[in-house]
Design an enzyme around this catalytic site. Structure first.
Site, PDB file in Angstrom:
ATOM      1  N   ASP A  24      36.268  41.444  29.335  1.00  0.00           N
ATOM      2  CA  ASP A  24      37.581  41.380  29.976  1.00  0.00           C
ATOM      3  C   ASP A  24      37.889  39.956  30.419  1.00  0.00           C
ATOM      4  O   ASP A  24      37.003  39.232  30.866  1.00  0.00           O
ATOM      5  CB  ASP A  24      37.635  42.320  31.186  1.00  0.00           C
ATOM      6  N   SER A  25      39.144  39.549  30.240  1.00  0.00           N
ATOM      7  CA  SER A  25      39.637  38.256  30.713  1.00  0.00           C
ATOM      8  C   SER A  25      38.790  37.104  30.165  1.00  0.00           C
ATOM      9  O   SER A  25      38.681  36.944  28.954  1.00  0.00           O
ATOM     10  CB  SER A  25      39.680  38.255  32.243  1.00  0.00           C
ATOM     11  N   ALA A  26      38.138  36.310  31.038  1.00  0.00           N
ATOM     12  CA  ALA A  26      37.244  35.258  30.541  1.00  0.00           C
ATOM     13  C   ALA A  26      36.090  35.856  29.757  1.00  0.00           C
ATOM     14  O   ALA A  26      35.558  35.227  28.833  1.00  0.00           O
ATOM     15  CB  ALA A  26      36.717  34.426  31.700  1.00  0.00           C
TER      16      ALA A  26
ATOM     17  N   HIS B  87      46.853  42.536  34.673  1.00  0.00           N
ATOM     18  CA  HIS B  87      45.638  41.954  34.100  1.00  0.00           C
ATOM     19  C   HIS B  87      44.420  42.830  34.388  1.00  0.00           C
ATOM     20  O   HIS B  87      44.100  43.112  35.548  1.00  0.00           O
ATOM     21  CB  HIS B  87      45.445  40.547  34.677  1.00  0.00           C
TER      22      HIS B  87
END
Length: 297
Positions: free
Chosen positions: A146-148, A271
């Site tokens: 997820d994300s980074a 997000h």
């Protein structure tokens, strides 16, 4: 795929308030806060098995019932490359293991600014090699993040490809951060509706992780990678995300290289909404399980 508009607005306002408080703290307090929250994320129907890969703290999450053992999920946590841990990632790894009945391996890669690029990628490669030494084949592994952590998952596969190694069975990406240059339209159009991220947060994360680096390096911004031969990829993203374009442009580039790719844009979501304990997040995990079962048949 969306909760009611009224409930959605209320949740987004609450998340915005909470994130504003977090941003006012220093980095060590943010990390400590995440670890305190993570103590609440253990589930009695799951097993947690801590272990070390060299100096890298790691964890297996698995269901206590009978489950699939041939395939495993290799999970990369998010946090802008400067926060996060496998403990905090349990908000997702718990759901992944429960929904798919698969074992999930997650790990604490070194964080910036103490350990900038390429430390996280090096650690991901070390844990990947450990998994291979356990006897799993690359095609027995689904890489997720997820994300980074989505950035790291992509970077890991690009690094494996660079070394001409066998690639994993599939990729699952939750709101991946794919473009540290911030070239997408959503960086302007979603700035007032994203309850989680803002440009200041991203700029600080970039400065900590990749100061002085070429931000178009595919191992830093995977959006610019060569995806020839990449495994089937499934992307989930919220419509109210600053990083929406990171997912939309990634899908376009994957298609350019003829990679089987599926993208779900969840209306009104933010997000990494999959971390939240409500129906839309669990419905999204059901879609993840469907994708995994399709590619593993």
């Amino acid at each position: 795929m969306a909760i009611s508009e009224k409930s959605n607005q209320g949740l987004m306002k609450a998340i915005k308030r909470m994130h504003t408080l977090v941003e006012s703290d220093d980095l060590e307090r943010v990390r400590a806060s995440q670890e305190n929250i993570s103590a609440l994320l253990k589930h009695r129907e799951l097993n947690y098995e801590p272990f070390q890969v060299g100096e890298i703290p790691s964890e297996w999450v698995s269901v206590k019932r009978s489950h699939m053992r041939k395939f495993v999920i290799f999970y990369c946590h998010g946090g802008g490359y400067n926060t996060g841990s496998f403990h905090y990632a349990r908000s997702i790894t718990n759901k992944l293991s429960s929904t798919t009945s698969m074992d999930v391996l997650s790990f604490d890669y070194r964080l910036a600014p103490e350990h900038p690029y390429p430390s996280a990628t090096e650690d991901a490669m070390a844990v990947w090699d450990y998994l291979m030494h356990l006897g799993y084949g690359a095609r027995d592994v689904i890489v997720a993040g997820d994300s980074a952590g989505g950035n790291l998952a992509l970077s890991l596969v690009l690094k494996l490809k660079e070394q001409k190694r066998i690639l994993p069975k599939g990729l699952i990406l939750f709101s991946p951060w794919t473009d540290l240059t911030g070239s997408g339209k959503s960086y302007e159009t979603k700035v007032d509706v994203d309850p989680i991220l803002n440009r200041e947060y991203l700029d600080n994360a970039i400065a900590a992780y990749a100061s002085g680096q070429d931000l178009k390096n595919p191992l830093i911004s995977p959006l610019f990678g060569n995806f020839t031969g990449f495994p089937p990829t499934y992307i989930q993203v919220g419509s109210n995300e600053l990083l929406l374009s990171d997912s939309l442009l990634l899908k376009k580039n994957l298609e350019k290289y003829h990679v089987p790719v599926r993208l779900e844009e969840y209306k009104g979501m933010w997000h990494v909404f999959q971390m939240s304990p409500f129906k839309t997040a669990y419905d999204a995990m059901d879609q993840v399980a469907e994708f995994i079962f399709d590619i593993c048949r």
